[in-house]
Design a protein around this motif. Structure first.
Motif, PDB file in Angstrom:
ATOM      1  N   SER A   7      72.958  19.422  -0.256  1.00  0.00           N
ATOM      2  CA  SER A   7      73.879  18.446   0.341  1.00  0.00           C
ATOM      3  C   SER A   7      73.165  17.132   0.640  1.00  0.00           C
ATOM      4  N   LEU A   8      71.915  17.199   1.077  1.00  0.00           N
ATOM      5  CA  LEU A   8      71.150  15.977   1.323  1.00  0.00           C
ATOM      6  C   LEU A   8      70.898  15.225   0.024  1.00  0.00           C
ATOM      7  N   LYS A   9      70.635  15.955  -1.051  1.00  0.00           N
ATOM      8  CA  LYS A   9      70.449  15.301  -2.346  1.00  0.00           C
ATOM      9  C   LYS A   9      71.745  14.642  -2.812  1.00  0.00           C
ATOM     10  N   TYR A  10      72.867  15.266  -2.503  1.00  0.00           N
ATOM     11  CA  TYR A  10      74.166  14.677  -2.833  1.00  0.00           C
ATOM     12  C   TYR A  10      74.336  13.349  -2.091  1.00  0.00           C
ATOM     13  N   CYS A  11      73.920  13.308  -0.840  1.00  0.00           N
ATOM     14  CA  CYS A  11      73.990  12.065  -0.068  1.00  0.00           C
ATOM     15  C   CYS A  11      73.079  10.995  -0.659  1.00  0.00           C
ATOM     16  N   GLN A  12      71.897  11.398  -1.098  1.00  0.00           N
ATOM     17  CA  GLN A  12      70.970  10.441  -1.708  1.00  0.00           C
ATOM     18  C   GLN A  12      71.563   9.842  -2.974  1.00  0.00           C
ATOM     19  N   GLU A  13      72.199  10.680  -3.777  1.00  0.00           N
ATOM     20  CA  GLU A  13      72.829  10.175  -4.998  1.00  0.00           C
ATOM     21  C   GLU A  13      73.993   9.237  -4.689  1.00  0.00           C
ATOM     22  N   ALA A  14      74.605   9.421  -3.504  1.00  0.00           N
ATOM     23  CA  ALA A  14      75.721   8.555  -3.105  1.00  0.00           C
ATOM     24  C   ALA A  14      75.255   7.244  -2.489  1.00  0.00           C
ATOM     25  N   GLY A  15      73.939   7.101  -2.300  1.00  0.00           N
ATOM     26  CA  GLY A  15      73.404   5.848  -1.787  1.00  0.00           C
ATOM     27  C   GLY A  15      72.869   5.897  -0.372  1.00  0.00           C
ATOM     28  N   PHE A  16      72.792   7.064   0.236  1.00  0.00           N
ATOM     29  CA  PHE A  16      72.270   7.196   1.594  1.00  0.00           C
ATOM     30  C   PHE A  16      70.749   7.299   1.587  1.00  0.00           C
ATOM     31  N   MET A  17      70.126   6.777   2.622  1.00  0.00           N
ATOM     32  CA  MET A  17      68.718   7.031   2.908  1.00  0.00           C
ATOM     33  C   MET A  17      68.673   8.207   3.867  1.00  0.00           C
ATOM     34  N   VAL A  18      67.924   9.259   3.506  1.00  0.00           N
ATOM     35  CA  VAL A  18      67.842  10.464   4.333  1.00  0.00           C
ATOM     36  C   VAL A  18      66.562  10.410   5.151  1.00  0.00           C
ATOM     37  N   VAL A  19      66.718  10.432   6.474  1.00  0.00           N
ATOM     38  CA  VAL A  19      65.602  10.301   7.407  1.00  0.00           C
ATOM     39  C   VAL A  19      65.535  11.555   8.266  1.00  0.00           C
ATOM     40  N   GLY A  20      64.390  12.215   8.274  1.00  0.00           N
ATOM     41  CA  GLY A  20      64.205  13.419   9.078  1.00  0.00           C
ATOM     42  C   GLY A  20      63.374  13.138  10.316  1.00  0.00           C
ATOM     43  N   LEU A  21      63.748  13.749  11.436  1.00  0.00           N
ATOM     44  CA  LEU A  21      62.996  13.580  12.679  1.00  0.00           C
ATOM     45  C   LEU A  21      61.878  14.611  12.715  1.00  0.00           C
ATOM     46  N   ASP A  22      60.646  14.103  12.907  1.00  0.00           N
ATOM     47  CA  ASP A  22      59.470  14.967  12.899  1.00  0.00           C
ATOM     48  C   ASP A  22      58.451  14.390  13.874  1.00  0.00           C
ATOM     49  N   ALA A  23      57.872  15.269  14.705  1.00  0.00           N
ATOM     50  CA  ALA A  23      56.885  14.805  15.683  1.00  0.00           C
ATOM     51  C   ALA A  23      55.694  14.153  15.006  1.00  0.00           C
ATOM     52  N   ASP A  24      55.383  14.565  13.779  1.00  0.00           N
ATOM     53  CA  ASP A  24      54.265  13.977  13.023  1.00  0.00           C
ATOM     54  C   ASP A  24      54.779  13.068  11.907  1.00  0.00           C
ATOM     55  N   GLY A  25      55.914  12.439  12.132  1.00  0.00           N
ATOM     56  CA  GLY A  25      56.508  11.596  11.107  1.00  0.00           C
ATOM     57  C   GLY A  25      55.635  10.418  10.730  1.00  0.00           C
ATOM     58  N   GLU A  26      55.812   9.953   9.508  1.00  0.00           N
ATOM     59  CA  GLU A  26      54.971   8.869   8.981  1.00  0.00           C
ATOM     60  C   GLU A  26      55.393   7.491   9.491  1.00  0.00           C
ATOM     61  N   THR A  27      56.600   7.382  10.048  1.00  0.00           N
ATOM     62  CA  THR A  27      57.107   6.088  10.509  1.00  0.00           C
ATOM     63  C   THR A  27      57.552   6.188  11.957  1.00  0.00           C
ATOM     64  N   ASP A  28      57.220   5.167  12.733  1.00  0.00           N
ATOM     65  CA  ASP A  28      57.677   5.101  14.117  1.00  0.00           C
ATOM     66  C   ASP A  28      59.168   4.746  14.135  1.00  0.00           C
ATOM     67  N   LEU A  29      59.902   5.356  15.052  1.00  0.00           N
ATOM     68  CA  LEU A  29      61.343   5.098  15.133  1.00  0.00           C
ATOM     69  C   LEU A  29      61.638   3.616  15.335  1.00  0.00           C
ATOM     70  N   TYR A  30      60.836   2.941  16.120  1.00  0.00           N
ATOM     71  CA  TYR A  30      61.082   1.529  16.409  1.00  0.00           C
ATOM     72  C   TYR A  30      60.743   0.621  15.233  1.00  0.00           C
ATOM     73  N   ASP A  31      60.157   1.191  14.173  1.00  0.00           N
ATOM     74  CA  ASP A  31      59.864   0.428  12.952  1.00  0.00           C
ATOM     75  C   ASP A  31      60.769   0.829  11.793  1.00  0.00           C
ATOM     76  N   LEU A  32      61.858   1.501  12.101  1.00  0.00           N
ATOM     77  CA  LEU A  32      62.746   2.018  11.064  1.00  0.00           C
ATOM     78  C   LEU A  32      63.671   0.899  10.573  1.00  0.00           C
ATOM     79  N   GLU A  33      63.251   0.201   9.531  1.00  0.00           N
ATOM     80  CA  GLU A  33      64.051  -0.893   8.985  1.00  0.00           C
ATOM     81  C   GLU A  33      65.253  -0.387   8.187  1.00  0.00           C
ATOM     82  N   ALA A  34      65.177   0.871   7.734  1.00  0.00           N
ATOM     83  CA  ALA A  34      66.287   1.431   6.942  1.00  0.00           C
ATOM     84  C   ALA A  34      67.503   1.758   7.804  1.00  0.00           C
TER      85      ALA A  34
END
Length: 381
Positions: free
Chosen positions: A295-322
């Motif tokens: 279902s997430l891949k279906y969203c990606q094909e429809a044009g969505f950016m899929v963002v997962g919440l993770d304590a060790d995530g590569e991007t800070d929430l306050y820097d989320l330009e997407a």
């Protein structure tokens, strides 16, 4: 002496003679009870047409129960056969018995919880939780959830109001709305309502509703893409219905167009989730998907950016330009976070910065913080 005649407890007196017969006095007990009634002639069966004359003993039992209930000031325990089917939620679904005029009333009186298809509420033994089937009706409790459900025109079977509750604007509205819609209004004791809800905090009101009908996933995505700022929330392995209800409430507050969850090993919309959402489940479409990764891949094909919440995530929430574009926020379970396949499917993993050494946030709290930041960025853009 030979044999076991010296054993302890041996019989010292001769056995009694053979038992005598009844002399024909029990002959009536051996007679048959007549033919087996077909379904449409059994008052307790869902196939009962309601036009046949009740058997004498059944009518006597129902009249006895009605008189006993009136004397004790409670609802009779005999339900109503033969009610129509309805569904609620968005997108249809399978229905359960619902009540029209005189709902919750039958040969046994007003609104009991018997064993018939038209029963007025789930019966729960004291100290035990009910285990309803997937298609069983739900008892929605709490003043805000009940008011929101009635405002949203959710089909309902009966409204239960506890005796002696404090009357406020919400109680006045829900009673008036239920009366206008022809929903049976049943006054029960607080102890009876406690038993029906299994001890859940109900604030003196309960609304019996059919099972929730989930939105088809493709329709959910298509409806979100019609908005200027598409935003969806996906839950991965969240099994607590209170967390699900809280996420739905946050999704409604911060402008998300829908929530989708897996069918297996995840919480669904129950009365507990409804109560926690404070009625937001009536406004936010919810879908169940067979495979979350697909279902997430279906969203990606429809044009969505899929963002997962993770304590060790590569991007800070306050820097989320997407955050300003079409976005799907994936929230993992509080214990293990995102599953391996879901984490690998996400376009980006995001961490929430915290000033203290707290191991993790509750799933619903993390979703609320993220959705609030997304809403802030979109308002500023």
């Amino acid at each position: 002496m030979a044999g076991n005649s010296q054993r302890r407890g041996r019989r010292l007196t001769p056995k009694a003679g053979a038992p005598k017969g009844s002399g024909g006095k029990n002959r009536a007990s051996l007679a048959g009870k007549g033919r087996t009634l077909p379904a449409d002639e059994r008052p307790w069966h869902k196939g009962y047409s309601g036009t046949e004359k009740l058997p004498q003993r059944t009518a006597w039992k129902q009249d006895k129960e009605r008189r006993a209930a009136e004397a004790e000031g409670r609802a009779p325990k005999i339900g109503t056969p033969g009610a129509k089917d309805t569904t609620w939620g968005k997108g249809g679904g399978r229905g359960v018995p619902a009540a029209g005029k005189g709902a919750g009333r039958g040969a046994g009186g007003r609104g009991g919880a018997g064993r018939t298809p038209g029963r007025s509420g789930p019966r729960v033994a004291p100290g035990r939780k009910s285990n309803p089937s997937k298609d069983a009706p739900e008892l929605l409790v709490g003043r805000n959830p009940v008011v929101e459900a009635l405002r949203s025109q959710v089909p309902a079977t009966a409204l239960y109001v506890a005796q002696g509750i404090e009357i406020d604007d919400r109680v006045t509205e829900l009673v008036r709305t239920a009366g206008d819609r022809g929903i049976a209004i049943l006054e029960v004791t607080r102890a009876e309502l406690d038993r029906m809800t299994g001890g859940v905090l109900h604030q003196g009101v309960g609304l019996q509703v059919p099972p929730f009908a989930y939105e088809p996933f493709e329709d959910l995505v298509a409806a979100a893409l019609e908005q200027t700022a598409p935003l969806l929330v996906a839950l991965d392995g969240v099994t607590d219905p209170r967390n699900l209800g809280a996420v739905i409430r946050s999704a409604a507050a911060f402008g998300a167009q829908g929530v989708f969850v897996p069918e297996r090993r995840a919480a669904g919309i129950t009365a507990t989730a409804w109560r926690t959402s404070a009625g937001a489940a009536a406004r936010v479409p919810v879908s169940q998907v067979t495979n979350l990764t697909r279902s997430l891949k279906y969203c990606q094909e429809a044009g969505f950016m899929v963002v997962g919440l993770d304590a060790d995530g590569e991007t800070d929430l306050y820097d989320l330009e997407a955050a300003v574009g079409p976005l799907v926020v994936v929230v993992g379970s509080e214990g293990r976070g995102l599953s391996r396949l879901v984490g690998a499917t996400c376009d980006l993993t995001v961490s929430i910065p915290m000033v203290s050494d707290v191991e993790s946030l509750n799933a619903s709290v993390a979703a609320a913080v993220t959705l609030a930041e997304v809403a802030r960025r979109r308002a500023a853009s």
